[in-house]
Each structure stands twice: as C-alpha cells, then as structure tokens.
Design a protein around this motif. Sequence first.
Motif, PDB file in Angstrom:
ATOM      1  N   VAL A 128       2.165   5.389  -2.243  1.00 36.18           N
ATOM      2  CA  VAL A 128       1.075   4.536  -1.770  1.00 36.18           C
ATOM      3  C   VAL A 128       1.028   3.237  -2.555  1.00 36.18           C
ATOM      4  N   SER A 129       1.200   3.333  -3.861  1.00 33.97           N
ATOM      5  CA  SER A 129       1.110   2.138  -4.704  1.00 33.97           C
ATOM      6  C   SER A 129       2.400   1.329  -4.736  1.00 33.97           C
ATOM      7  N   GLY A 130       3.504   1.963  -4.377  1.00 29.36           N
ATOM      8  CA  GLY A 130       4.790   1.273  -4.447  1.00 29.36           C
ATOM      9  C   GLY A 130       5.341   1.193  -5.863  1.00 29.36           C
ATOM     10  N   ILE A 131       4.672   1.845  -6.797  1.00 31.21           N
ATOM     11  CA  ILE A 131       5.112   1.856  -8.197  1.00 31.21           C
ATOM     12  C   ILE A 131       5.878   3.149  -8.446  1.00 31.21           C
ATOM     13  N   PRO A 185       8.250   4.869  -6.681  1.00 34.41           N
ATOM     14  CA  PRO A 185       8.183   5.867  -5.607  1.00 34.41           C
ATOM     15  C   PRO A 185       9.193   7.001  -5.744  1.00 34.41           C
ATOM     16  N   LEU A 211       0.541   9.191  -4.789  1.00 35.92           N
ATOM     17  CA  LEU A 211       0.226   7.893  -5.382  1.00 35.92           C
ATOM     18  C   LEU A 211       1.418   6.970  -5.617  1.00 35.92           C
ATOM     19  N   PRO A 212       2.565   7.449  -6.087  1.00 38.29           N
ATOM     20  CA  PRO A 212       3.684   6.517  -6.284  1.00 38.29           C
ATOM     21  C   PRO A 212       4.120   5.834  -4.987  1.00 38.29           C
TER      22      PRO A 212
END
Length: 125
Positions: free
Chosen positions: A67-70, A72, A64-65
């Motif tokens: 994929v979301s770019g938050i 990473p 998820l980090p």
Amino acid sequence: MNLALWIAAGLLAAVALTGGITKTFVPRRKLAAAHGGGWTGDVGDGFVKTLGILELLAAAGLVLPAVSGIAPVLVPVTAVCWILLMTGAMITHGRRGERAFVALNLVYLVIALAVAVGRFGPGSF
C-alpha cells in the motif's frame, strides 16, 4: 492475478490480525479454555504473547509495504514467514489430534504460498 493476490493477502492479514490481537491481549487461561486454544495451556505467557506480536507484524507486513510502496518485497517475505508459522501450528495441532485445525492451517499455508509465489514471480510489485 493482481486482484487475486491482493484478496489473498488481505484475507491472511485479517486472519493474522485477529489471531494476533487475541494472543496478545486475551489472558492465556482464557485462551486455553477456548476451542482450539488448549495448546496455550502447555506453553508460557511469553511464548503466546510473542506469537501474537508476530501475527500482528505479519498482518502489517502482508499489506502495508504494498500500500505504501515502501519495500513491497516484504509482502512475499512475510508470506514465507506465515508459511513457517502455519507449519508450526499444524505440527502443534497435529500432536494434539486437532485435525480440523490442522486442515484450517493448511488452507492458510496454501494461500500464503500462492501470495509468496505470485508476489515473488509474475505478480511482483
């Protein structure tokens, strides 16, 4: 290299998700009767459920980090945590003489090491 790291992280996330769901939602007595699950008979329900939740968090943290770019950077951090978890699993299975599971956990550990080194180093986001 990027594709290989994505595949490795996705594979580990699938393994973590499967193990996490099993440990979190399957009763410990049933886990203890399953092949490779005998160790759960030696520990409490809370410990098994905690490991399950940690594995669910690992599944999310491996994908998820990025994929979301938050944040990473959490992908390689999660991979390092997975290495620690697999070290504990190898010790547990080793004490029980379950060599096949030690070998399997070693494979997961090596994949996590590749993700950690790759994402902290040349394949960072």
